[in-house]
Design an enzyme around this catalytic site. Structure first.
Site, PDB file in Angstrom:
ATOM      1  N   ARG A 333       5.944 -16.120 -26.397  1.00 43.19           N
ATOM      2  CA  ARG A 333       6.434 -15.684 -28.009  1.00 43.19           C
ATOM      3  C   ARG A 333       6.747 -17.131 -28.378  1.00 43.19           C
ATOM      4  NH1 ARG A 333       7.333 -11.724 -31.857  1.00 43.19           N
ATOM      5  NH2 ARG A 333       6.777  -9.870 -30.337  1.00 43.19           N
ATOM      6  N   GLU A 740      14.775  -8.615 -35.984  1.00 45.64           N
ATOM      7  CA  GLU A 740      15.062  -9.695 -35.668  1.00 45.64           C
ATOM      8  C   GLU A 740      14.310 -11.143 -36.360  1.00 45.64           C
ATOM      9  OE1 GLU A 740      12.928 -10.494 -31.484  1.00 45.64           O
ATOM     10  OE2 GLU A 740      12.009  -8.579 -32.616  1.00 45.64           O
TER      11      GLU A 740
END
Length: 790
Positions: A333, A740
């Site tokens: 990621r 997030e």
């Protein structure tokens, strides 16, 4: 007896939906009153014992000898358990195939805090007394404590089915760098961060009939806890039930790392046949659990003279600690997000995970995205400083645009890009240009105090990058009186997921939210769940709840139509406001409870399961191409700070956030998530510094040595708005994930700090600011700026 439809001439039933409307957090009042039940608040079963972990005091050592006879002889001590006491498989690895994380140490210990043994006694005090009597002899071995040491020793963590090095490449970065008029080269480091959830790791295990075990665990991933406990005890998963009442925070720290403590509690209950609770105090929790991954990066970037980013080569190395945990997925990621909001025509980015003798670092809000974004933002800030340009303008010039300049470096199209719109609206609403001019005037007349302003965009991909995890289930039960119990696979950790799921369920069934009760998440209600993580809790579980409710509505429609004397129009039955009516004929209604009672009497099932999986996503790590995300969430922030050149201290004067949550399911919940995410990000980047000594022992292991943001660290003027008129296709009622993405808006605080620090030097000062930007780091940067000569 047949219900007679009520006549309400020319009046529409009250049909206000709880969706897209402000609402209190479903547990908010309980939180403040103390009524909310967490694992330790549950009634303690008779005879409950306490489990206490004996942890390694060494970063790396060989286990030579252990003797627990004195401890076992102590009255009130029921067991002292070592690896040989595990009846099943001694493994709690997050990546099952890696088999690299034993529950209790065998042969060697690999970090300070690794579990060696478990003392089980009548009280915590007696556990500590007994632990002091357990003799463990170690032969200390050399330890690798930093990323740089790991790189020198070529110590990298191997993944069972992923290459050690992940490479994503596009274009010809080498040639573009050579031709670039401006070259930016350097290294940057981002530090660790402790999750510092209010509720530390805790589990309660109770043995049941036939050797089964039931656990109450503070975990984001009840199915993984179920799996690991079953393996440790040598049981089938059907003999292990895990229930999660609620968590006092998680932030990723309870995604994988709750499982070992649940397994220890279950192991102790198995041996003693008594209920056992394992609950860490704050020092134990901080010493024994992993953190946000520190990252080291080396970069080489090329720009045009007007600030166009032409090429990037970057090498990222994360500190994984001593086991795999989720480190490779987190690294992936980071590589996916090194572009942030910018089109990079020529890029090569590589990533590896270093193996160190530290507790295994793990998931943390953003899951590698913040560390990847930080690299490109450092590059842009340095380029803007060198070129004498406003960093906000340099960012604007590099945004993703229309095709073909809307393709990420891994081949996914950036669809529905709202960054340009957010940028334009924020520049206006925050009065950025005027304030930047005022700051220049202030700095010119202020010797010891300087101000700075920064703009930060965020583009964040939503989905688990491990594609199989993008699935969820729900189980909805309607009782004959029209009340509803809702079970879904997501866990509540304060983020408001249950509030959103209750709103979805109430909307779909057309009943007031007060008639819907969200049950504790449990593996015997919804099986094989994914962790509540990746910001996907509402996306995945909301769709599953919707599917279950649609199934129930389909069963109830014919019954309602018959009650309304409109048998041939069942498909036109509308459920709203606690009533059911035929579309276009709202003056004739029956109550929802009349319909459900009739369904019961007619032997129609009033329970249904729902299932959802995210469609059309996947990624080929070998080729570095794919579509790992269902969609992108976008946001932007303007941050203004003030810095003291005498002490290095700073304060955040004002923050303006505009964030994209699609059509918010519950706007009040989403605003809270944006505010909290931003503040947590500010903590990571400014005050939360994780320090260890030369022997690998954690120095910042409690609130007196580890500083999280307090009220005084919050912005004096905090303005948060959700982007309007922004529904998202193919999501639950047009909403977007929110957990997030807002955290990375905090990188804007770093840009603002750099602007203020540059004010202490001559024009075009390139700021040398370490992360986290503690007062010491800021003061060093100020002194460096003052010493800059042109």
């Amino acid at each position: 007896m047949v219900a007679i439809p009520s006549e309400v001439p020319s009046k529409q039933p009250e049909a206000k939906s709880p969706l897209h409307a402000p609402a209190l957090h479903e547990s908010g009042l309980k939180h403040t009153s103390g009524e909310a039940l967490y694992v330790d608040d549950l009634p303690t079963p008779p005879g409950t014992l306490t489990g206490h972990v004996i942890a390694s005091p060494h970063a790396h050592a060989r286990l030579v000898r252990w003797d627990a006879r004195k401890a076992r002889a102590l009255p009130g001590v029921h067991a002292v358990l070592f690896a040989q006491d595990i009846p099943g498989v001694n493994d709690v690895s997050a990546v099952k195939e890696s088999h690299d994380e034993p529950l209790l140490a065998v042969g060697q210990v690999h970090c300070v805090g690794q579990a060696v043994a478990l003392v089980v006694a009548e009280s915590a005090a007696l556990c500590r007394q007994a632990a002091a009597l357990v003799e463990v002899e170690y032969e200390v071995l050399p330890a690798c404590l930093t990323i740089r040491e790991a790189m020198e020793q070529n110590a990298f963590i191997q993944h069972p089915f992923k290459a050690t090095t992940h490479v994503i490449r596009r274009g010809e970065p080498e040639a573009a760098l050579i031709a670039a008029p401006v070259r930016i080269q350097g290294e940057c480091v981002t530090g660790a961060q402790d999750h510092f959830y209010l509720e530390t790791q805790v589990s309660l295990a109770v043995m049941e009939e036939d050797g089964a075990v039931r656990l109450w665990s503070s975990t984001q991933h009840p199915s993984e806890v179920q799996e690991k406990v079953a393996e440790i005890l040598g049981l089938g998963r059907h003999q292990v039930t895990v229930e999660v009442p609620r968590m006092g925070g998680g932030f990723g720290g309870k995604e994988t790392q709750a499982a070992p403590f649940a397994a220890l509690a279950a192991l102790a209950a198995y041996h003693t046949r008594r209920p056992v609770k394992v609950w860490l105090n704050r020092d134990q929790d901080m010493e024994q659990t992993g953190k946000r991954h520190p990252f080291w990066a080396r970069y080489d970037a090329g720009f045009s003279a007007d600030g166009q980013l032409l090429a990037v080569k970057a090498d990222l190395v994360s500190d994984g600690g001593w086991t795999n945990d989720l480190s490779h997925a987190i690294l992936d990621r980071a590589l996916f997000h090194i572009d942030n909001a910018y089109f990079l025509p020529n890029i090569e980015v590589t990533g590896r995970v270093a193996r160190t003798n530290q507790p295994s670092n793990t998931a943390f809000r953003g899951f590698g995205g913040p560390q990847g974004m930080y690299v490109v933002e450092e590059i842009i800030n340095r380029a803007a400083e060198r070129l004498g340009l406003d960093p906000a303008e340099v960012r604007r010039r590099n945004y993703y645009r229309e095709a073909p300049e809307n393709q990420t470096h891994y081949g996914q199209a950036v669809e529905g890009n709202r960054i340009p719109r957010i940028h334009a609206e924020l520049m206006t609403s925050s009065e950025y240009a005027r304030r930047r001019e005022e700051i220049a005037q202030f700095n010119a007349s202020s010797r010891w105090t300087k101000r700075g302003i920064g703009y930060q965009p965020v583009k964040f991909g939503i989905s688990f990058t491990t594609s199989m995890l993008n699935q969820a289930g729900a189980f909805v039960v309607i009782y004959a009186d029209g009340t509803v119990q809702l079970n879904h696979g997501g866990t509540e950790m304060g983020q408001g997921l249950h509030t959103k799921m209750r709103a979805v369920c109430a909307h779909e069934l057309g009943v007031p939210v007060e008639r819907v009760r969200v049950m504790n998440t449990a593996t015997d209600k919804v099986p094989n769940t994914s962790a509540t993580a990746a910001s996907s809790g509402a996306d995945l579980n909301g769709m599953a709840v919707k599917v279950a409710c649609e199934e129930l509505r389909g069963r109830l429609r014919p019954i309602a139509a018959k009650l309304l004397q409109a048998e041939g129009e069942a498909e036109q039955a509308v459920f709203a406001g606690g009533k059911v009516f035929i579309a276009g004929r709202a003056q004739r209604t029956v109550s929802f409870e009349e319909v459900t009672l009739a369904a019961y009497k007619q032997q129609v099932s009033l329970s249904a399961t729902g299932y959802y999986r995210t469609p059309n996503i996947g990624y080929d790590r070998k080729s570095g191409r794919g579509k790992p995300f269902h969609y992108f969430a976008f946001g932007g922030v303007v941050v203004e700070v003030e810095v003291s050149g005498l002490t290095g201290e700073h304060r955040i004067r004002r923050v303006d956030i505009l964030h994209d949550v699609g059509s918010s399911l519950v706007p009040t919940i989403d605003k809270g998530q944006v505010e909290g995410g931003f503040i947590q990000g500010v903590g990571w980047l400014t005050c939360e510094e994780v320090l260890i000594d030369a022997k690998g022992r954690l120095l910042t292991h409690s609130p007196d040595t580890y500083k999280i943001p307090a009220l005084g660290d919050a912005p004096e003027d905090f303005r948060v708005a959700l982007l309007e008129r922004a529904p998202q296709d193919n999501t639950i009622h047009g909403s977007k994930a929110v957990g997030e993405p807002p955290l990375m808006l905090a990188i804007g605080a770093v840009t603002a700090l750099r602007h203020a620090i540059a004010g202490f030097g001559p024009p075009r000062t390139e700021v040398q600011l370490a992360s986290p930007a503690t007062p010491e780091a800021i003061l060093r940067a100020v002194e460096a700026a003052r010493g800059t000569k042109r």
